[in-house]
Design a protein around this motif. Sequence first.
Motif, PDB file in Angstrom:
ATOM      1  N   HIS A  24      92.479  17.398  19.801  1.00 54.22           N
ATOM      2  CA  HIS A  24      92.530  17.142  18.363  1.00 54.22           C
ATOM      3  C   HIS A  24      91.196  17.487  17.703  1.00 54.22           C
ATOM      4  O   HIS A  24      91.151  18.144  16.652  1.00 54.22           O
ATOM      5  N   CYS A 193     102.060  14.853  15.505  1.00 56.08           N
ATOM      6  CA  CYS A 193     101.262  15.949  16.071  1.00 56.08           C
ATOM      7  C   CYS A 193     101.936  16.323  17.388  1.00 56.08           C
ATOM      8  O   CYS A 193     101.619  15.770  18.445  1.00 56.08           O
ATOM      9  N   SER A 354     100.616  21.439  13.795  1.00 55.32           N
ATOM     10  CA  SER A 354     101.036  20.098  13.393  1.00 55.32           C
ATOM     11  C   SER A 354      99.841  19.161  13.206  1.00 55.32           C
ATOM     12  O   SER A 354      99.849  18.292  12.329  1.00 55.32           O
ATOM     13  N   ILE A 355      98.793  19.336  14.018  1.00 48.37           N
ATOM     14  CA  ILE A 355      97.572  18.529  13.855  1.00 48.37           C
ATOM     15  C   ILE A 355      96.922  18.838  12.509  1.00 48.37           C
ATOM     16  O   ILE A 355      96.558  17.930  11.748  1.00 48.37           O
ATOM     17  N   SER A 358      99.051  17.536   9.586  1.00 48.41           N
ATOM     18  CA  SER A 358      98.971  16.075   9.499  1.00 48.41           C
ATOM     19  C   SER A 358      97.676  15.631   8.831  1.00 48.41           C
ATOM     20  O   SER A 358      97.671  14.744   7.963  1.00 48.41           O
TER      21      SER A 358
END
Length: 378
Positions: A24, A193, A354-355, A358
Amino acid sequence: MRNIYYICPCTPVPCGGVQKIYMHVDVLNRNGFSAYVLHQDENFRYPWRPNNTPLAYFEYDFWGSTFREKIHLLRIKEKRVLGWEMLLKNTHIFTTNPDGLKKCLPKFCSEDVIVIPDYLSYYFKPYFNDIPTVLLNFTAYFIYHSLTLKDVLQNSGRIDYHRGENILGSLVCSQDSQEYLKYSFQSLPVYVCQCCIDLEQFTYTPQKKKQIAFMPRKCEDHLVQILCMLKQRGHLDNWNLVPLTGMPQEELVQTLQDSAIYLSTSYQEGFGLPPAEAMACGAVVIGYHGEGGKEYIKAPYAYPIEHGNILAYVKKVEELANLFETGPEDFISIGKSASDYIHKTYPIQKEENSIVESWKELKEIFFQKESLKVPFCI
């Protein structure tokens, strides 16, 4: 939004959750955010996979050797929360520059965001009442782990772990965890995520050994029953059993690529990476989906077993072990189909996207909150 800090344990063993935290932070820094993994120990960096992830540490040298000894003693005794509490009372933090020199970072402030892992959320919230917080739920099933039945019965009100104007939302890694949290906490923003697989490492290999891999820390008592019954019936003769413990990344990948069968004993998972990684390598996966893994441990790509149905589990292992010996081409085709499905459904770029998406939404919430307009530092 100045700095994002992911609080992270200094785990002495390979840990998928820690690896994902590092990922992340790497993704955020590649995409215009300033992010750090925040450890207790200045000497720790996750050793099980090569990385150059930006790290931050608590500055506690000035407390003297006695304090440092207490912190290490607490870690040895596994009193993790108490050790963190002692550190959080002193909010001096630092990082290192590319030359390895110590560099002081600003004190925590309302311009920063603290990301708290699920199992620490109840304990840590009081320390960040005035700092924007994101809850990291790699599995939603951990959110109540700090409570006992006595706690629940004595609490006359709601047991609401996300109260507070400083909570921006929660990050999860599957639709299953998102549904769990949204059902429990209806006003909590929850962002997926999506967990994905590094397909450049976990590549398909058709050459398989008579080898069965498994993760022993999940439902070990079930594994004991399954393997004992298989041995008792003579169905593990000449098969190599490999527990996936303490392996560097390269060895883990090679083991999964060599293994014909992977036994999944997943339990209450957010996603469950090892079975998916095994499928990517072409191993035939048998066993529990652990809830979070039901999106991929499914026919015709894998063989899901009802949790606790030991007899059905053993019979399926026997059936597929026999197929490996009597119909190897059919067996290999099952693994190939599973690998193709994982490669199509879970490319790593999907997780990175997706990280980023988000955090873009969390950033909007960050700027919308009126309480964050007045800076406050601990």
